[in-house]
Structures are given as structure tokens and as C-alpha cells.
Design an enzyme around this catalytic site. Sequence first.
Site, PDB file in Angstrom:
ATOM      1  N   HIS A 343       0.849  -1.204   0.000  1.00 44.99           N
ATOM      2  CA  HIS A 343       0.000   0.000   0.000  1.00 44.99           C
ATOM      3  C   HIS A 343       0.876   1.244   0.000  1.00 44.99           C
ATOM      4  CE1 HIS A 343      -3.265   2.765   0.987  1.00 44.99           C
ATOM      5  NE2 HIS A 343      -2.495   3.259   1.928  1.00 44.99           N
ATOM      6  N   TYR A 344       0.449   2.257  -0.762  1.00 49.23           N
ATOM      7  CA  TYR A 344       1.216   3.495  -0.841  1.00 49.23           C
ATOM      8  C   TYR A 344       0.390   4.753  -0.586  1.00 49.23           C
ATOM      9  CZ  TYR A 344       5.134   0.866  -2.759  1.00 49.23           C
ATOM     10  OH  TYR A 344       6.166  -0.017  -2.916  1.00 49.23           O
ATOM     11  N   THR A 410       3.815  -6.005   2.834  1.00 45.71           N
ATOM     12  CA  THR A 410       4.951  -6.387   2.004  1.00 45.71           C
ATOM     13  C   THR A 410       5.555  -5.228   1.216  1.00 45.71           C
ATOM     14  OG1 THR A 410       3.234  -7.185   0.498  1.00 45.71           O
ATOM     15  CG2 THR A 410       4.459  -8.840   1.736  1.00 45.71           C
ATOM     16  N   GLU A 411       4.842  -4.110   1.137  1.00 39.18           N
ATOM     17  CA  GLU A 411       5.374  -2.899   0.489  1.00 39.18           C
ATOM     18  C   GLU A 411       4.702  -1.677   1.080  1.00 39.18           C
ATOM     19  OE1 GLU A 411       5.692  -2.324  -3.786  1.00 39.18           O
ATOM     20  OE2 GLU A 411       5.700  -4.488  -4.093  1.00 39.18           O
ATOM     21  N   ASN A 412       5.504  -0.704   1.459  1.00 38.80           N
ATOM     22  CA  ASN A 412       4.976   0.600   1.853  1.00 38.80           C
ATOM     23  C   ASN A 412       6.143   1.566   1.889  1.00 38.80           C
ATOM     24  OD1 ASN A 412       4.341   2.433   4.701  1.00 38.80           O
ATOM     25  ND2 ASN A 412       2.869   2.484   3.034  1.00 38.80           N
TER      26      ASN A 412
END
Length: 567
Positions: A343-344, A410-412
Amino acid sequence: MKPVRVVTLWWVLLLVSRLGATRKGAPEEASFYYGSFPLGFSWGVGSSAFQTEGAWDQDGKGPSIWDAFTHSGKGKVLGDETADVACDGYYKVQEDIVLLRELHVSHYRFSLSWPRLLPTGVRADKVNKRGIKFYNDFIDALLKSNITPIVTLHHWDLPQLLQVKCGGWQNVSMISYFRDYADLCFEAFGDRVKHWVTFSDPRTMAEKGYETGRHAPGLQLHGTGLYTAAHHIIKAHAQAWHSYNSTWRGKQQGLVGISLNCDWGEPMDISSPKDIEAAERYLQFCLGWFANPIYAGDYPQVMKDRIGKKSAEQGLDMSRLPVFSLQEKSYIKGTSDFLGLGHYTTRYITERNYPSRQGPSYQNDRDLVELVDPNWPDLGSKWLYSVPWGFRRLLHFAQTQYGNPPIYVTENGASQKLHCTQLCDEWRIQYLKGYINEMLKAIKDGVNIKGYTSWSLLDKFEWEKGYSDRYGFYYVEFNNRNKPRYPKASVQYYKKIITANGFPNPREVESWYLKALETCSINNQMLAAEPLLSHMQMVTEIMVPTVCTLCILISAVLLLLLLRGQS
């Protein structure tokens, strides 16, 4: 009507949580929460093979679709950049592990290069032993430093020969090729790797690779290609999970999941039923597209209804969205030991009907428009705005939609402002502080979050944007052939969060910020001196061999003269 009632209930509950809030803010953000993450919470950073490794044709590696895409030129990548060298990570393993130790992370999420392990993509053709050795040594080095490897099997760099041979993810044969590749990885590395991610952000891989053509393999199969690719990817994920479950889990005791990226979609008008449904639709076309088959056995009903209706209006005999058989639904359902969530940022969503006569496309199928609030902090990228409260809402959405699964973020992360080479990345510190705190609030609310991966360890090749966007904790000087790394201020700040396992109190958290900015001033001086050091190094590399050669020649002449004198 049942799905509509469920959707409305979700947004009614959300509306209740927002009573008394203005549209410029959100109640979740009204106060910063000081507290600790659960014991054993895993902190990490991430990267991917193609973006960092370089060595694109070294030690037996085969070409990937991204090698072909970037080498073709034609303006496909900003500045016609390639990842032939990238961060030179293939030759800097030990150096980068020192950086990981410096950050005090518990885990490192990285991907394996499919064409480095299987040059043609097919296990029966050839296994590259040097590729196996490279990742074996890397995993061993991580474990020696007490860093847990979280390994992604496929992060977009499909072997080019599979694209040429069978059309990549448009072909159903990719499912068995991927299973064979996954089995090789489980066999070679599974005795030490206990956390596996099958695919990283497959939605973007399908949409940009087979719909818009902005990513490799660069196909524009509007309204069809992305759905076919996704269908095969979901089946491939399920086959890999079942293979691990039946063959490897008993002796290796690991976990297999998938990493799905999605921004939060907030209704533009919370009192408008159409905007509420559009926001729900946005999330289902984004996250539910892959998560719903894995957790519920089939595509979201809204996707089936919308795409089916538009397909019929376009004169097609069947929906452009493929159909799972009953056997496939049962086979796919439950194939995830955890949900990886990337999430960004956040978007406001409003309803907009696109006539079917405009032709098939993913955008038209969704019938919505994405908007941003001009008051949201702009981080420099055209798409990335800092909206921390959206993160907490997405985590709650995943919890309620998919039965409270274990979640690994897993992504930010946040990219650096364009053309800014300073190491004092205050905006990234503020982004980290806000988003990690909203995650802590979600845990306090009962969301089952096991770990957090900040993206990314290094500045790296950013796909069609080349090297223009910088997400790294460490600045990489790409113009220097040695690709030196320099810590940004956010290194110190993130390290403090990890060490404290949260946010202890206002005074201490503020001191982290001030200390980080002090440190980056020193690092900026080092970076400023880099051109001079590089010039000195270049001069040294030229002068030293030249002087040595002259010395040898002079010595030879003197020796010759001496011998003549004696004779």
C-alpha cells in the site's frame, strides 16, 4: 441484492467511525498513538531482483522480458535507461547485508530471478547452477546476520524465452512452467526459507503488461489481455501453494502467500450511494480481483456482473472475464497461509459511467474516476500522496473481507522528490511516522498484522520511470561505476522505530527526528564530495598504471645502458 446490502453495511460502519470529522481530515489521525507493537513483530525492508541485481547476462543468466523491453529503446523507459547494472547488487551482497544490519531489520524481502535460475524459463531445459549458488550464498549470509529471508518467486521479470515461445501469461502452459520453477526453489532453498511470496503485485503486472503496454511485455490487449493473464497467474499461485503443501510443508514447515498491492478508495461523497458503491467497486477491482478467488473461491460478484454486462453490450457471446470451473474454485480457495499487502496512497472515488461503445478496457469496466485532495502532501511523484489514514482503512477492509487472515505488509514507502539529491528526506520520515502509526492503530483495533516491509532498501531501477524516482533508505550514486550507497536521514529514524518496537513517548520520538537530521547533514557533505572522489579515483586508475609502465620502461633502459657499459 445481497452483495449490495453487505457493501452498504461496510460503508455505514465506516461512516459511524467518522462522525464528527471534517472532510479535510479523518478521526483516525486526530491523535498520534504512542505504544508498542506486539512482541515478535517483524520489521524489514524489501527489493526485487531486476531492479537491483544488474549482471543481466552474467554467470549463465538468461534474458527476461524486462531486458528485452528496456533494450528495445523506443522511449519505453524514461531516458532509455536499462537495469543492466542497476545497483550492481549481484556483486555487492556483503556490502548490502552490512546496510541491513545497520538498519536492525528482522527480515529482508527480496525476489529470485527466474531467468537467472532457469535461463529458458523451463526446468527441463537447464538449471543454472551458478544462479542456485548465488542465492544459496545470499540466503546463508542473511541467516548468519540473523535476518530472516522473505522470498518472492516472481516479481515481473519473466524469462523472455517463455514470452517468445508461448506468449507469456496469455498462455495456460505458464501455470505448469511456474509450478516447476517454484518446486525448484522450494527444493533448493526451502530448508532455510520459511516465508514464500508467489507473486508480487500481479495486478500491476497484468494491467501494465497486457492492457496499457507501459510495462514488459508491452502488449495492449484492451479489456481482455489483463483478465486472461490474471486468470493464469491465480491458477499458477494455487498450483505452487498446493505443491508446497503436499510435498514440502511437512519437512520444511514454511508459509506460502501472495503480495497484493492496492491503494485505498474513499467515497468522494460519503452521503452518495453511487459514490459508496463506486469506492467498493474500486477496491474489488483492485484487491478483490486476486484476493477473492484465493479466500472465497471466485472473482468478486461486482466484477463478474460489470464485465459480463459490458461484454454482452459489446456484442460478445461470453464475458471477457474468464470463468473458474467448480473444481478450480475449490482448488484455489484457501491457497494462502498469509496475505501480503502492499500500500502506498489513497484516492477519492466517484461514480462515472463509461458507455460500452467506447470499447473494452479495464478503466471502462470499473465505471469510476480517481481523484486526489490538493491538500494532501505531495511527495514529488505524480501519483503518490501521503494519506496515512487510508492505510488503516485498507487493513480493516482486508481483515473483514477475508476472514481476519495473518497479514504481512509487504510494500509501503515514499519516493524522493524529483531532482532532489539531498539525503535529508524529512518527507519520508513524516510518511513513515504517519503510516506506521496508522498500522499500529489497526493492530490495536484487532487486525492480525505480523510484519512490515518498508520499500525499499536502496534507490533502484523504477521500471518505466528509470532512475528518476528514488524509494531507497540508501541513496545510490548511479553515475559512479562503483554504485556507492549513502544513508538518508530516514535510516536513523526507521532504525529507532525498530529498536523501540513502536513509539514510546512524544519527547523520544521528537528526538529521533532531530538526531536523524543531524546525521544526514554529515552524510550530505560526503555525497557532495563524491564527484571529487570519483574524479580522483579515475585519475588514480589512469595515472597509476601509466606511472608504473614508465617506471618499468626507465628501469629497462637503465639496465640496458648498464649492460652495455659493462661490455
